[in-house]
Design an enzyme around this catalytic site. Structure first.
Site, PDB file in Angstrom:
ATOM      1  N   ARG A  50       0.816  -1.234   0.000  1.00 23.89           N
ATOM      2  CA  ARG A  50       0.000   0.000   0.000  1.00 23.89           C
ATOM      3  C   ARG A  50       0.843   1.276   0.000  1.00 23.89           C
ATOM      4  O   ARG A  50       0.371   2.336   0.421  1.00 23.89           O
ATOM      5  CB  ARG A  50      -0.983   0.005   1.170  1.00 23.89           C
ATOM      6  CG  ARG A  50      -1.955  -1.171   1.158  1.00 23.89           C
ATOM      7  CD  ARG A  50      -3.137  -0.965   2.067  1.00 23.89           C
ATOM      8  NE  ARG A  50      -3.950  -2.164   2.095  1.00 23.89           N
ATOM      9  CZ  ARG A  50      -3.811  -3.144   2.996  1.00 23.89           C
ATOM     10  NH1 ARG A  50      -2.903  -3.041   3.946  1.00 23.89           N
ATOM     11  NH2 ARG A  50      -4.580  -4.202   2.938  1.00 23.89           N
ATOM     12  N   LYS A  57       5.906  22.180 -15.535  1.00 17.26           N
ATOM     13  CA  LYS A  57       5.186  21.000 -15.053  1.00 17.26           C
ATOM     14  C   LYS A  57       4.977  21.079 -13.542  1.00 17.26           C
ATOM     15  O   LYS A  57       3.889  20.768 -13.037  1.00 17.26           O
ATOM     16  CB  LYS A  57       5.970  19.744 -15.416  1.00 17.26           C
ATOM     17  CG  LYS A  57       5.346  18.449 -14.922  1.00 17.26           C
ATOM     18  CD  LYS A  57       4.588  17.713 -15.998  1.00 17.26           C
ATOM     19  CE  LYS A  57       3.828  16.524 -15.447  1.00 17.26           C
ATOM     20  NZ  LYS A  57       3.999  15.318 -16.242  1.00 17.26           N
ATOM     21  N   LYS A 103       2.055  11.053 -11.802  1.00 20.16           N
ATOM     22  CA  LYS A 103       1.130  10.168 -12.523  1.00 20.16           C
ATOM     23  C   LYS A 103       1.850   8.856 -12.803  1.00 20.16           C
ATOM     24  O   LYS A 103       2.865   8.841 -13.501  1.00 20.16           O
ATOM     25  CB  LYS A 103       0.718  10.803 -13.851  1.00 20.16           C
ATOM     26  CG  LYS A 103      -0.468  11.716 -13.752  1.00 20.16           C
ATOM     27  CD  LYS A 103      -1.046  11.918 -15.154  1.00 20.16           C
ATOM     28  CE  LYS A 103      -2.150  12.922 -15.180  1.00 20.16           C
ATOM     29  NZ  LYS A 103      -2.667  13.084 -16.555  1.00 20.16           N
ATOM     30  N   GLU A 117       7.087  16.722 -26.400  1.00 22.47           N
ATOM     31  CA  GLU A 117       6.528  17.195 -25.127  1.00 22.47           C
ATOM     32  C   GLU A 117       7.077  18.579 -24.777  1.00 22.47           C
ATOM     33  O   GLU A 117       6.381  19.402 -24.184  1.00 22.47           O
ATOM     34  CB  GLU A 117       6.812  16.202 -23.997  1.00 22.47           C
ATOM     35  CG  GLU A 117       6.203  14.813 -24.190  1.00 22.47           C
ATOM     36  CD  GLU A 117       4.696  14.736 -23.883  1.00 22.47           C
ATOM     37  OE1 GLU A 117       4.099  15.752 -23.492  1.00 22.47           O
ATOM     38  OE2 GLU A 117       4.128  13.640 -24.058  1.00 22.47           O
TER      39      GLU A 117
END
Lengths: 361, 361
Positions: free
Chosen positions: B120, B226, B142, B184
């Site tokens: 976890r 970012k 992400k 990008e």
């Protein structure tokens, strides 16, 4: 109706406990008309409760898909979870979908982790149908699947949006599973609540007979304790670890015997006696309290010894993979009195082995 | 040395950017003597950088295990991630372990999700070796793996403890992958920073020639943008969605062509032109700016058209599974000027199809 709130800021959620909840569309809030949902259940629960729950959801105006998984702890795996993702993607479920876990701890844990992971997190609702999941696994946001080398090793802390407990479910629960749930109930008494332990000594027969009033009180009290512990320590940095009493031993039994052969609560029951014996060997728990625990567990039709075929030495390799293990040091939850317990490290392996050996026939 | 901080309260972390970082043990803080770690990389990166990184970690006093995965987007799956869990469990890694992702976006995304899920959640460090992962995927938390029915559909928001960018890595990066990263970079200019776009028009040749000073500035500026976007919107409720310019189209290309046949940045490049053309058809973006974008992408050796074999109609089923899709409605990031963009829903499918058809040879 009994109601408990798990207090976690903006992630707080209600637990509703009552007989007959499945028949009422309003039970399934925060779902509402126009929502999309995937109902995840297993092939044992589906024939019993799928229609009534789906009917209520449809009456509410929810667009419901269904995923029916095979029943059993051995299916609590990444690859079975992948079937849930396939179902979600085939049904074009977006980030705004809701997963509903209708079943016991296996369905709840797997569906919760699927909800945590699908598109990096969608809403989910726990609808626990076993006593064990009603008093324990459905509350608190621990989700996981098993790995062949360890139970619950892959998962997330991820809270549900609601927990819906229909006590009527317990009428169809096999007796062995009812007892398995009582193991976790008794656990709350041992670790944190001497009054609950006393009450259980008075009322264990009423619970076994599914007395609605006794059961409603019992589930509510357990959810309250769990909710308090989770609110104080969501990610198990401290007090939450106490909820694992008996689990380090119990997981070893489950892993060694093959998941599902010993029920979780059965393994925890034997494990709690092992913890109590270990604590007694350390001089911090009395023989008479060990006996009180064994007596109550036995009255609940639970095992107080480990499997005959499993030698004490076979426990350690599993126990050393426990999530509480830090830098290779075993850490155990041990009772210090009825209603009191602590996490303790640094115990010599031979003491632990001796504690286990007191629980072999 | 360039340094950028991603500001997220107690989960804040540093990005360090410099040539030669792999040779310095101190680069890998917060790791320190006595820590245990699993270094995850792939079979293309391992021969190049595994030894130098492992040597620095060992010099620091870290106890390092290694997992070498097959290289490629098609291995970014749940079952390959399961191999990482097996390695962790076989090595008795506890909750106090650290996962180190040494590689490009695939290794970073998979290792990050493994770190989010193992017991976890354990600590992890991003060590991106491709331009694309240095300027984009390693920053912001992400993490994900792919599903056969959709890219990045299974994952978590989970922040690293540090990002370590050694610019020297780019010397061994294939030219096609360097260009893929530049897609990008150019994206940041289009969506949020007209000055960066101008600078890129002046310096694209220096970047292609791996000029250290230009590259250091470029990576730092992209990480700053970012980091700002992530700090403002960690879970993509708002501005963060802009980072997906070109990605909804691009993911359709990647899925239809088979992951890895079109590189991610190549698919995004064509996708950005499709988004620009769609925006032009809606009357909110000029033909001359479409041409500016196409010119800069072409100079970076990137495609400005979709695959010849892929009809416009083939895009939609994939695009409707995009994570930005809500209640079946397609939502697209569209530029409104160089340096400005918005998320927009409710666009007729025929307009989107027409936008795509302007980008077919």
């Amino acid at each position: 109706m009994e109601r408990v709130t798990v207090t976690l800021g903006e992630r707080s959620y209600p637990i509703t406990i009552e007989a007959g909840l499945f028949n009422h569309p309003a039970s399934f809030e925060p779902l509402r008309a126009g929502d999309k949902a995937l109902l995840v259940t297993n092939d044992s629960i589906a024939p019993l409760y799928l229609d009534v729950v789906r009917h209520s959801l449809e009456k509410l105006g929810v667009n419901v898909d269904t995923a029916i998984l095979p029943d059993g702890e051995k299916y609590k795996t990444l690859s079975v979870m992948d079937q849930v993702f396939t179902k979600l993607l085939q049904g074009n479920h977006g980030r705004d979908t809701t997963l509903i876990a209708l079943g016991g701890g296996v369905i709840g844990d797997l569906t919760g982790f699927a909800a945590a992971s699908y598109q990096r997190g969608v809403r989910f609702i726990q609808v626990p149908t076993t006593l064990l999941s009603q008093v324990d696994s459905s509350v608190g946001g621990k989700t996981a699947v098993n790995h062949p080398l360890g139970k619950n090793m892959i998962g997330a802390f991820y809270q549900p949006a609601a927990v819906v407990i229909d006590i009527d479910c317990l009428k169809t629960l096999p007796a062995r599973e009812l007892s398995s749930g009582l193991a976790e109930v008794i656990k709350y008494g041992i670790i944190l609540d001497a009054d609950l332990f006393d009450w259980l000594e008075q009322n264990i027969d009423a619970l076994l007979a599914l007395d609605v009033q006794a059961m409603g009180y019992c589930i509510r009290r357990c959810c309250e304790i769990k909710a308090q512990v989770v609110a104080a320590d969501e990610r198990e940095g401290g007090v939450r670890a106490l909820l694992n009493l008996g689990h380090t031993f119990g997981h070893a039994i489950e892993a060694e015997m093959g998941y599902g052969n010993w029920l979780h609560g059965e393994a925890v029951s034997a494990g709690m006696v092992m913890a109590a014996e270990t604590s007694r060997l350390l001089g911090q728990f009395s023989q008479s309290d060990v006996d009180r625990i064994k007596r109550l567990l036995a009255r609940a039709n639970l095992p107080v010894n480990g499997p005959e075929s499993m030698k004490p030495e076979a426990y350690l390799p599993h126990m050393l993979r426990d999530k509480k293990t830090l830098a290779g040091e075993l850490r155990l939850v041990l009772p210090t009195a009825i209603g009191q317990s602590e996490v303790r490290g640094g115990i010599a392996h031979e003491v632990v082995l001796s504690g286990i050996s007191h629980c072999l026939i």
